[in-house]
Motif scaffolding. Sequence first.
Motif, PDB file in Angstrom:
ATOM      1  N   ALA A  33       0.927  -0.793   0.095  1.00 30.09           N
ATOM      2  CA  ALA A  33      -0.103  -0.496  -0.190  1.00 30.09           C
ATOM      3  C   ALA A  33       0.850   1.517   0.153  1.00 30.09           C
ATOM      4  O   ALA A  33       0.468   1.745  -0.515  1.00 30.09           O
ATOM      5  CB  ALA A  33      -0.691  -0.077   1.256  1.00 30.09           C
ATOM      6  N   LYS A  34       1.856   1.219   0.941  1.00 27.24           N
ATOM      7  CA  LYS A  34       2.824   2.094   0.645  1.00 27.24           C
ATOM      8  C   LYS A  34       3.480   2.814  -0.098  1.00 27.24           C
ATOM      9  O   LYS A  34       4.088   4.210  -0.920  1.00 27.24           O
ATOM     10  CB  LYS A  34       4.065   2.515   1.757  1.00 27.24           C
ATOM     11  N   LYS A  35       4.213   1.440  -0.972  1.00 26.07           N
ATOM     12  CA  LYS A  35       4.214   1.637  -2.624  1.00 26.07           C
ATOM     13  C   LYS A  35       3.408   2.202  -3.552  1.00 26.07           C
ATOM     14  O   LYS A  35       3.902   3.019  -4.248  1.00 26.07           O
ATOM     15  CB  LYS A  35       4.912   0.465  -3.499  1.00 26.07           C
ATOM     16  N   ASN A  36       2.635   2.375  -3.252  1.00 28.76           N
ATOM     17  CA  ASN A  36       1.384   2.785  -4.360  1.00 28.76           C
ATOM     18  C   ASN A  36       0.655   3.841  -3.813  1.00 28.76           C
ATOM     19  O   ASN A  36       0.321   4.831  -4.606  1.00 28.76           O
ATOM     20  CB  ASN A  36      -0.183   1.353  -4.331  1.00 28.76           C
ATOM     21  N   ASP A  37       1.022   4.011  -2.726  1.00 31.96           N
ATOM     22  CA  ASP A  37       0.406   5.457  -1.878  1.00 31.96           C
ATOM     23  C   ASP A  37       1.424   6.165  -2.194  1.00 31.96           C
ATOM     24  O   ASP A  37       2.109   6.083  -0.024  1.00 31.96           O
ATOM     25  CB  ASP A  37      -0.668   5.534  -1.078  1.00 31.96           C
ATOM     26  N   PRO A  38       2.143   7.147  -2.028  1.00 31.96           N
ATOM     27  CA  PRO A  38       3.233   8.221  -1.592  1.00 31.96           C
ATOM     28  C   PRO A  38       3.546   9.378   0.163  1.00 31.96           C
ATOM     29  O   PRO A  38       3.938   9.104   0.880  1.00 31.96           O
ATOM     30  CB  PRO A  38       3.508   9.194  -2.217  1.00 31.96           C
ATOM     31  N   LYS A  39       2.286   9.605  -0.228  1.00 34.01           N
ATOM     32  CA  LYS A  39       1.761  10.427   0.759  1.00 34.01           C
ATOM     33  C   LYS A  39       1.471   9.426   2.565  1.00 34.01           C
ATOM     34  O   LYS A  39       1.500   9.710   3.555  1.00 34.01           O
ATOM     35  CB  LYS A  39       0.069  10.537   1.012  1.00 34.01           C
ATOM     36  N   LEU A  40       0.991   8.240   2.451  1.00 34.22           N
ATOM     37  CA  LEU A  40       0.843   6.787   3.061  1.00 34.22           C
ATOM     38  C   LEU A  40       2.042   6.375   2.919  1.00 34.22           C
ATOM     39  O   LEU A  40       2.270   6.537   4.597  1.00 34.22           O
ATOM     40  CB  LEU A  40      -0.246   5.518   2.721  1.00 34.22           C
ATOM     41  N   ALA A  41       3.198   6.817   2.687  1.00 32.78           N
ATOM     42  CA  ALA A  41       4.372   5.911   3.442  1.00 32.78           C
ATOM     43  C   ALA A  41       5.029   7.506   4.408  1.00 32.78           C
ATOM     44  O   ALA A  41       5.876   6.718   5.223  1.00 32.78           O
ATOM     45  CB  ALA A  41       4.992   5.842   1.508  1.00 32.78           C
ATOM     46  N   GLN A  42       4.587   8.482   3.784  1.00 35.78           N
ATOM     47  CA  GLN A  42       5.459   9.709   4.601  1.00 35.78           C
ATOM     48  C   GLN A  42       4.292   9.859   5.756  1.00 35.78           C
ATOM     49  O   GLN A  42       4.679  10.699   6.594  1.00 35.78           O
ATOM     50  CB  GLN A  42       5.613  10.790   3.238  1.00 35.78           C
ATOM     51  N   SER A  43       3.423   9.302   6.024  1.00 39.16           N
ATOM     52  CA  SER A  43       2.570   9.797   8.084  1.00 39.16           C
ATOM     53  C   SER A  43       2.161   8.004   8.746  1.00 39.16           C
ATOM     54  O   SER A  43       1.528   7.396   8.138  1.00 39.16           O
ATOM     55  CB  SER A  43       1.596  10.432   7.151  1.00 39.16           C
ATOM     56  N   ALA A  44       2.893   7.824   9.499  1.00 36.37           N
ATOM     57  CA  ALA A  44       2.915   7.508  10.381  1.00 36.37           C
ATOM     58  C   ALA A  44       1.476   7.385  11.145  1.00 36.37           C
ATOM     59  O   ALA A  44       1.404   5.843  11.109  1.00 36.37           O
ATOM     60  CB  ALA A  44       3.854   8.066  11.726  1.00 36.37           C
ATOM     61  N   GLU A  45       0.983   8.115  11.037  1.00 36.16           N
ATOM     62  CA  GLU A  45      -0.363   8.112  11.872  1.00 36.16           C
ATOM     63  C   GLU A  45      -0.959   7.056  10.495  1.00 36.16           C
ATOM     64  O   GLU A  45      -1.853   6.621  10.705  1.00 36.16           O
ATOM     65  CB  GLU A  45      -1.309   9.943  12.069  1.00 36.16           C
ATOM     66  N   ALA A  46      -1.768   8.003   9.334  1.00 26.56           N
ATOM     67  CA  ALA A  46      -2.095   7.079   8.170  1.00 26.56           C
ATOM     68  C   ALA A  46      -1.811   5.713   8.452  1.00 26.56           C
ATOM     69  O   ALA A  46      -2.114   4.765   8.384  1.00 26.56           O
ATOM     70  CB  ALA A  46      -1.346   8.020   6.860  1.00 26.56           C
ATOM     71  N   GLN A  47      -0.357   5.412   8.677  1.00 22.04           N
ATOM     72  CA  GLN A  47       0.035   4.220   8.838  1.00 22.04           C
ATOM     73  C   GLN A  47      -0.484   3.268   9.898  1.00 22.04           C
ATOM     74  O   GLN A  47      -1.136   1.935   9.565  1.00 22.04           O
ATOM     75  CB  GLN A  47       1.701   4.175   8.075  1.00 22.04           C
ATOM     76  N   LEU A  48      -0.246   3.806  10.663  1.00 22.65           N
ATOM     77  CA  LEU A  48      -1.134   3.132  12.171  1.00 22.65           C
ATOM     78  C   LEU A  48      -2.998   3.476  12.181  1.00 22.65           C
ATOM     79  O   LEU A  48      -2.858   1.929  11.934  1.00 22.65           O
ATOM     80  CB  LEU A  48      -1.244   4.094  12.875  1.00 22.65           C
ATOM     81  N   PHE A  49      -3.150   3.728  11.150  1.00 18.54           N
ATOM     82  CA  PHE A  49      -4.678   3.846  10.699  1.00 18.54           C
ATOM     83  C   PHE A  49      -5.301   2.709   9.622  1.00 18.54           C
ATOM     84  O   PHE A  49      -6.382   2.323  10.041  1.00 18.54           O
ATOM     85  CB  PHE A  49      -5.321   5.276  10.201  1.00 18.54           C
ATOM     86  N   TRP A  50      -4.062   3.003   8.486  1.00 16.52           N
ATOM     87  CA  TRP A  50      -3.865   1.379   7.663  1.00 16.52           C
ATOM     88  C   TRP A  50      -4.133   0.008   7.855  1.00 16.52           C
ATOM     89  O   TRP A  50      -5.113  -1.078   8.597  1.00 16.52           O
ATOM     90  CB  TRP A  50      -2.775   1.659   6.845  1.00 16.52           C
ATOM     91  N   VAL A  51      -3.605  -0.227   9.564  1.00 17.09           N
ATOM     92  CA  VAL A  51      -3.259  -1.213  10.493  1.00 17.09           C
ATOM     93  C   VAL A  51      -4.220  -1.608  10.939  1.00 17.09           C
ATOM     94  O   VAL A  51      -5.416  -2.146  10.872  1.00 17.09           O
ATOM     95  CB  VAL A  51      -2.226  -1.615  11.525  1.00 17.09           C
ATOM     96  N   TYR A  52      -5.041  -0.562  11.965  1.00 15.27           N
ATOM     97  CA  TYR A  52      -5.661  -0.907  12.603  1.00 15.27           C
ATOM     98  C   TYR A  52      -7.262  -0.875  11.821  1.00 15.27           C
ATOM     99  O   TYR A  52      -8.225  -1.496  11.959  1.00 15.27           O
ATOM    100  CB  TYR A  52      -6.824   1.160  13.119  1.00 15.27           C
ATOM    101  N   ARG A  53      -7.854  -0.266  10.102  1.00 14.04           N
ATOM    102  CA  ARG A  53      -8.955  -0.651   9.658  1.00 14.04           C
ATOM    103  C   ARG A  53      -8.624  -2.325   8.770  1.00 14.04           C
ATOM    104  O   ARG A  53      -9.759  -2.748   8.591  1.00 14.04           O
ATOM    105  CB  ARG A  53      -8.596   0.163   8.042  1.00 14.04           C
ATOM    106  N   ASN A  54      -7.863  -2.479   8.668  1.00 15.39           N
ATOM    107  CA  ASN A  54      -6.909  -4.498   8.627  1.00 15.39           C
ATOM    108  C   ASN A  54      -6.849  -4.739  10.101  1.00 15.39           C
ATOM    109  O   ASN A  54      -6.727  -6.466   9.904  1.00 15.39           O
ATOM    110  CB  ASN A  54      -5.955  -4.569   7.591  1.00 15.39           C
ATOM    111  N   SER A  55      -7.153  -4.111  10.743  1.00 18.90           N
ATOM    112  CA  SER A  55      -7.322  -5.124  12.213  1.00 18.90           C
ATOM    113  C   SER A  55      -8.656  -6.149  12.116  1.00 18.90           C
ATOM    114  O   SER A  55      -9.916  -5.667  12.587  1.00 18.90           O
ATOM    115  CB  SER A  55      -6.481  -4.855  13.519  1.00 18.90           C
ATOM    116  N   PRO A  56      -8.638  -6.862  13.557  1.00 12.92           N
ATOM    117  CA  PRO A  56     -10.019  -7.772  13.963  1.00 12.92           C
ATOM    118  C   PRO A  56     -11.067  -6.603  14.594  1.00 12.92           C
ATOM    119  O   PRO A  56     -11.580  -6.613  15.050  1.00 12.92           O
ATOM    120  CB  PRO A  56      -9.594  -9.270  15.310  1.00 12.92           C
ATOM    121  N   TYR A  57      -9.654  -5.646  15.334  1.00 15.03           N
ATOM    122  CA  TYR A  57     -10.780  -3.919  16.084  1.00 15.03           C
ATOM    123  C   TYR A  57     -11.640  -3.122  14.921  1.00 15.03           C
ATOM    124  O   TYR A  57     -12.464  -2.663  16.007  1.00 15.03           O
ATOM    125  CB  TYR A  57      -9.599  -3.492  16.975  1.00 15.03           C
ATOM    126  N   PHE A  58     -11.611  -3.656  14.310  1.00 17.11           N
ATOM    127  CA  PHE A  58     -12.162  -2.231  13.129  1.00 17.11           C
ATOM    128  C   PHE A  58     -13.405  -2.911  13.040  1.00 17.11           C
ATOM    129  O   PHE A  58     -13.806  -3.614  12.807  1.00 17.11           O
ATOM    130  CB  PHE A  58     -11.568  -1.956  12.343  1.00 17.11           C
TER     131      PHE A  58
END
Length: 581
Positions: free
Chosen positions: A535-560
């Motif tokens: 996902a980071k390779k396809n989205d440079p903004k995601l690669a540069q944002s720690a907050e966005a990456q954390l949210f990405w993991v959250y959305r793909n977790s059982p907790y979402f």
Amino acid sequence: MKRFLSALLVYFIALQAKAQLTPFELSKDKNYTATYPEVIDYYQKLNKLYPQQMRLINYGTTDVGKPLTLIVLSKDKVFDPTLIKKQNKRVLLINNGIHPGEPEGIDASMMLVRDMLKNNALPKDVVICLIALYNIDGSLNRGLSRVNQNGPSAYGFRGNYRNLDLNRDFIKADSRNALTFTQILTTWKPEIFLDNHTSDGADYQYVMTLIETQKDKQNPILADYTTKTLTPYLYSKMKKSGYEMIPYGAGEEGLPDSGIVSFLETPRFATGFTAQHNIISYITETHMLKPFDKRVYATYDFMQHLIEINQRDAKLVGELKRKADEDVSKQKTFAMGWAVDNSRVDTITFKGYEAKYKTSEVSGLQRLYYDRDKPYTKTIKYFNSYKVTATADKPLAYVIPQAWGKIIDLFKLNGVQMKQLAHDTTLKLQIYYIADYKTAPRPFEGHYMHSGVKLNPVDMPVKFYSGDYVVYTNQPINRYIVETLEPQGVDSFFTWNFFDSMLSEKEYFSDYVFEDIAADLIKKDPSIKQKLEEAKKNDPKLAQSAEAQLFWVYRNSPYFEKTFLRYPLGRILTETKLDLK
């Protein structure tokens, strides 16, 4: 003495005749439309003169607190809707004053009702129902509002007491007016519906234009009859009456010379809504610049001709309605949207006025005007074909959680047959997730409408509860069911924001706490880490944002939360044994 009594009799007859004249007819220049109190008073007095074949029935209420008055005319003096259907009689429903600034139908109906009663001219096989004045709210707000219109001297306002355009309200039903209209519709079950209006747009020679249920959107069984028989009859009779018609829309998309595009009345409009009930539907649009009296008399003639052919084809119309109901009950695929088919173009003869330009006295720039001293007749294009832009296959049944009360209430009001689950149960069915949608930046009739809806269907188990509703799609009202419940529909409940609460998240996380949980998730499931890197390779903004990456993991977790963007209605696709009340 005899001469005196004879003269007295003549006087009283003349007095009674004058008493039956409408406010429009009594006005000096016939440039007056009756007020709401005058309309109701007139019908009440008329009812006293003709109590056997006429009824005034008040239904529900409107946003201004007054009921809708339905005028019912029955030659055989039968006023029970159920009995009327058992007698195989047709019902014609006419609506007036949905836009009170377009009041021709109000005054024309008053005269028509009187004349049919007075001349004993009621049709034998057709019961006529007329809504005396639909937008009572707007009618009471009387003055001048339609600056482009040639009379009458005063009239009501387009918006109702809540400033709603009631001819955009039939699906969302925000107004009490719409709820009451639906009550009338499902009580009397008309086969044909007419809504009387006034047009705007270009200037041309015609007093009246016409909108009919768009043939490619109408049920094919009904469209075959309206296209080949009913509509040509109305055009022919109106021409003989001196009010030659053309389809509505001249100048709506530019100058009339560029052609006419047939109007697509989606379910938000009265005739689009009645089409979902398999009702043959028309809208008269008299021309705004023609004298008011001519517009009234043209509307009178049109209603008279519509009644005539309804009587002539009464048995056929009833049989066509029965076949259309049966056809829709079995229909599998439904259109969710339409667009003009520019590859299929008809032509019509058009009588217009030459369009010219001159210097504006306001801006000093060029302005358009139509030269009535330069009439012309020419052949122009008529775009009268539409193509389907999106479809949906109906499920075997929909399951609607009882929490969505407005939908349940509207379905009951529209005559949709529903059953309820007897116990809490988990059903494996198809659920939509909303993959994408667009929302208008400005409100339309009180709603920020959605469009461009994309869906991700998922087969999954969902918990439902005792009392939740099951709607089987084997009903004559299937078009209303499917077109409102499928989110991608042009006038679906989703489009009109009924489900907006599901579009927002209710749960979230604290960054500093979830950091450790996210790190543990990645260690335990390396595939999450791999997907994140992709996902980071396809989205440079995601690669540069720690907050966005954390949210990405959250959305793909059982907790979402699994209910975020999940359409709350279930689609049963196969035969499923249900425990129903």
